[in-house]
Design a protein around this motif. Sequence first.
Motif, PDB file in Angstrom:
ATOM      1  N   GLU A  73       0.574  -1.439  -0.033  1.00 58.69           N
ATOM      2  CA  GLU A  73      -0.226  -0.351  -0.227  1.00 58.69           C
ATOM      3  C   GLU A  73       0.945   1.495  -0.487  1.00 58.69           C
ATOM      4  O   GLU A  73       0.653   2.241  -0.920  1.00 58.69           O
ATOM      5  CB  GLU A  73      -1.369   0.090   1.339  1.00 58.69           C
ATOM      6  N   LYS A  76       2.209   1.202  -3.384  1.00 65.64           N
ATOM      7  CA  LYS A  76       1.566   2.042  -4.404  1.00 65.64           C
ATOM      8  C   LYS A  76       0.924   3.724  -4.219  1.00 65.64           C
ATOM      9  O   LYS A  76       0.914   4.824  -5.374  1.00 65.64           O
ATOM     10  CB  LYS A  76      -0.026   1.323  -4.565  1.00 65.64           C
ATOM     11  N   GLU A  77       1.363   4.048  -2.585  1.00 60.59           N
ATOM     12  CA  GLU A  77       0.398   5.160  -2.469  1.00 60.59           C
ATOM     13  C   GLU A  77       1.559   6.661  -3.641  1.00 60.59           C
ATOM     14  O   GLU A  77       1.719   7.657  -3.440  1.00 60.59           O
ATOM     15  CB  GLU A  77       0.718   5.543  -0.868  1.00 60.59           C
ATOM     16  N   GLU A  78       3.508   6.204  -3.078  1.00 62.45           N
ATOM     17  CA  GLU A  78       4.043   6.674  -2.925  1.00 62.45           C
ATOM     18  C   GLU A  78       4.185   6.187  -5.268  1.00 62.45           C
ATOM     19  O   GLU A  78       5.045   7.582  -5.059  1.00 62.45           O
ATOM     20  CB  GLU A  78       5.868   5.919  -2.922  1.00 62.45           C
ATOM     21  N   GLU A  79       3.861   5.714  -5.664  1.00 64.90           N
ATOM     22  CA  GLU A  79       3.444   5.606  -7.310  1.00 64.90           C
ATOM     23  C   GLU A  79       2.992   7.072  -7.343  1.00 64.90           C
ATOM     24  O   GLU A  79       2.992   7.318  -8.338  1.00 64.90           O
ATOM     25  CB  GLU A  79       3.561   4.286  -7.714  1.00 64.90           C
ATOM     26  N   LYS A  80       1.738   6.896  -6.788  1.00 66.84           N
ATOM     27  CA  LYS A  80       0.026   7.462  -6.816  1.00 66.84           C
ATOM     28  C   LYS A  80       0.749   9.445  -6.659  1.00 66.84           C
ATOM     29  O   LYS A  80       0.485   9.856  -8.171  1.00 66.84           O
ATOM     30  CB  LYS A  80      -0.524   7.356  -6.199  1.00 66.84           C
ATOM     31  N   LYS A  81       1.811   9.318  -5.946  1.00 60.54           N
ATOM     32  CA  LYS A  81       2.641  10.599  -5.871  1.00 60.54           C
ATOM     33  C   LYS A  81       3.324  10.736  -6.155  1.00 60.54           C
ATOM     34  O   LYS A  81       3.338  12.235  -6.925  1.00 60.54           O
ATOM     35  CB  LYS A  81       3.109  10.898  -4.183  1.00 60.54           C
ATOM     36  N   GLN A  83       3.761   9.906  -9.956  1.00 57.79           N
ATOM     37  CA  GLN A  83       2.618  10.034 -11.042  1.00 57.79           C
ATOM     38  C   GLN A  83       2.146  11.533 -11.212  1.00 57.79           C
ATOM     39  O   GLN A  83       1.829  11.796 -11.911  1.00 57.79           O
ATOM     40  CB  GLN A  83       1.767   9.316 -11.030  1.00 57.79           C
ATOM     41  N   ARG A  84       1.288  11.980  -9.384  1.00 54.01           N
ATOM     42  CA  ARG A  84       1.358  13.546  -9.419  1.00 54.01           C
ATOM     43  C   ARG A  84       2.289  14.476  -9.808  1.00 54.01           C
ATOM     44  O   ARG A  84       2.032  15.083 -10.701  1.00 54.01           O
ATOM     45  CB  ARG A  84       0.020  13.618  -8.532  1.00 54.01           C
ATOM     46  N   GLN A  87       2.964  14.234 -13.459  1.00 57.94           N
ATOM     47  CA  GLN A  87       1.640  14.979 -14.430  1.00 57.94           C
ATOM     48  C   GLN A  87       1.723  16.467 -13.773  1.00 57.94           C
ATOM     49  O   GLN A  87       1.596  17.492 -15.314  1.00 57.94           O
ATOM     50  CB  GLN A  87       0.473  14.740 -13.915  1.00 57.94           C
TER      51      GLN A  87
END
Length: 284
Positions: A73, A76-81, A83-84, A87
């Motif tokens: 988890e 996943k959160e680090e990956e989302k950060k 990606q954001r 972006q």
Amino acid sequence: MNLINKKVTHKLFGIGSIVKCNDSSIEIHFASENKKFVFPDVFGKHLKLHDKSVAHSLEKIIEKKEMEHNEEERKKEEEKKLQRKNQELRWGLEKLMKNHKLHSESQMVFWCDTEEQNSSFLEWKVFSGVIKSGNNKGKPTKPIRLHQNSAVLLTAIDSSMPEKDRRILGVYMVNEDFIGKLCEDGYIPAHSKYRLQLTEQESDQMPFWKYYVNERTSQKMTWNTGKYRYFDNLWMAQILLDIAELKSDPKERELAQQFFEHFCKMNLITAEELPKPNGALMRM
């Protein structure tokens, strides 16, 4: 761990015996019927093993699975950060590119020393140098005029020759997303496609001062100090056109022509209206 036939107590269904178990589910026989549960999630709050030794081992397994789950988890959160963040950076770059106003002199000519004559073409990048004085002394120089419309011209001159004999070694467009004022390390990488190296024979036919002139001293050919100069977009177009006409290999000639057309498009230059070269050599 073998849990088959182990006795358990469930909060709702009472005492039972484990009849089946795998990595994701467990089946227990109670007095009236068999029940299936998610394994090992059911243990702890709802289900307890009678065998304390096995229960302790199971707790260790559950703890390990929870740690692995938490780590997944977190990743996943680090990956989302990330990606954001990427972006946001892309949006920022797109905005800078969209709002960029063309500078009439956003091309760079670079003076390659002996070592750089090899490394520039192996690595397809040059280093803009460092700041010599002031608060930012020692930090890489930012090539602030370079943008996605810019090209870098590589030149060299033998130490025993006069400046008028400076020759062109090659040329490349900057990388597709390069923005000079955001360049922190001073390295200027090449475009993935638009890059050309001249042979020694071709280079001898491409004198730099045929195109370049210092308007304040139009008949003098002096470099003075520094690794690079900015120069006129039209002059770079003239150079690219001559390289395209000079190339004899069909593939290289086609690439050079595509390079020229791409450059003109990026710099809003009409190829048909391009003036003839009128550098310092042409004014002697």
